[in-house]
Write a protein that holds these residues in place. Sequence first.
Motif, PDB file in Angstrom:
ATOM      1  N   UNK A 193       0.837  -1.212   0.000  1.00  0.00           N
ATOM      2  CA  UNK A 193       0.000   0.000   0.000  1.00  0.00           C
ATOM      3  C   UNK A 193       0.864   1.252   0.000  1.00  0.00           C
ATOM      4  N   UNK A 194       1.908   1.256   0.823  1.00  0.00           N
ATOM      5  CA  UNK A 194       2.813   2.410   0.855  1.00  0.00           C
ATOM      6  C   UNK A 194       3.478   2.627  -0.494  1.00  0.00           C
ATOM      7  N   UNK A 195       3.954   1.554  -1.091  1.00  0.00           N
ATOM      8  CA  UNK A 195       4.611   1.673  -2.399  1.00  0.00           C
ATOM      9  C   UNK A 195       3.633   2.161  -3.465  1.00  0.00           C
ATOM     10  N   UNK A 196       2.401   1.668  -3.418  1.00  0.00           N
ATOM     11  CA  UNK A 196       1.379   2.115  -4.375  1.00  0.00           C
ATOM     12  C   UNK A 196       1.146   3.612  -4.207  1.00  0.00           C
ATOM     13  N   UNK A 197       1.058   4.080  -2.966  1.00  0.00           N
ATOM     14  CA  UNK A 197       0.856   5.508  -2.717  1.00  0.00           C
ATOM     15  C   UNK A 197       2.044   6.317  -3.217  1.00  0.00           C
ATOM     16  N   UNK A 198       3.251   5.809  -3.017  1.00  0.00           N
ATOM     17  CA  UNK A 198       4.448   6.511  -3.491  1.00  0.00           C
ATOM     18  C   UNK A 198       4.440   6.602  -5.011  1.00  0.00           C
ATOM     19  N   UNK A 199       4.109   5.514  -5.667  1.00  0.00           N
ATOM     20  CA  UNK A 199       4.064   5.519  -7.137  1.00  0.00           C
ATOM     21  C   UNK A 199       3.003   6.485  -7.638  1.00  0.00           C
ATOM     22  N   UNK A 200       1.857   6.531  -6.957  1.00  0.00           N
ATOM     23  CA  UNK A 200       0.806   7.460  -7.325  1.00  0.00           C
ATOM     24  C   UNK A 200       1.280   8.906  -7.180  1.00  0.00           C
ATOM     25  N   UNK A 201       1.940   9.198  -6.062  1.00  0.00           N
ATOM     26  CA  UNK A 201       2.418  10.567  -5.822  1.00  0.00           C
ATOM     27  C   UNK A 201       3.492  10.988  -6.817  1.00  0.00           C
TER      28      UNK A 201
END
Length: 100
Positions: free
Chosen positions: A90-98
């Motif tokens: 989830x953290x990595x997905x959020x980072x990629x989104x940002x």
Amino acid sequence: MTQYAVTNPATGEVEKVFSTASDDEIQEAIAQAHGAFGEWRQSCVAERATLLSRVADLYAERREALASRCASELFLMRLARGMIRDNVLKLLKQCHFLMA
């Protein structure tokens, strides 16, 4: 000074004993948190993403220790590993989104 104990719910054993904070210590902690939030709010998206990516890396690096800690309280090592993996993803997905 008053102390309180953190008890493992699975075993009933005291894990650690902490001293309670005074009113002044609590107010200082609140002021520090407020200041840190102000800095975070002023940071750009790339800085936030970089920091969150590092958090994900640390979770991944410490997966076994975190899972062991969770399992000692829950008796569910497999579930604990999965929960940590899911949070890293989830953290990595959020980072990629940002960063997009």
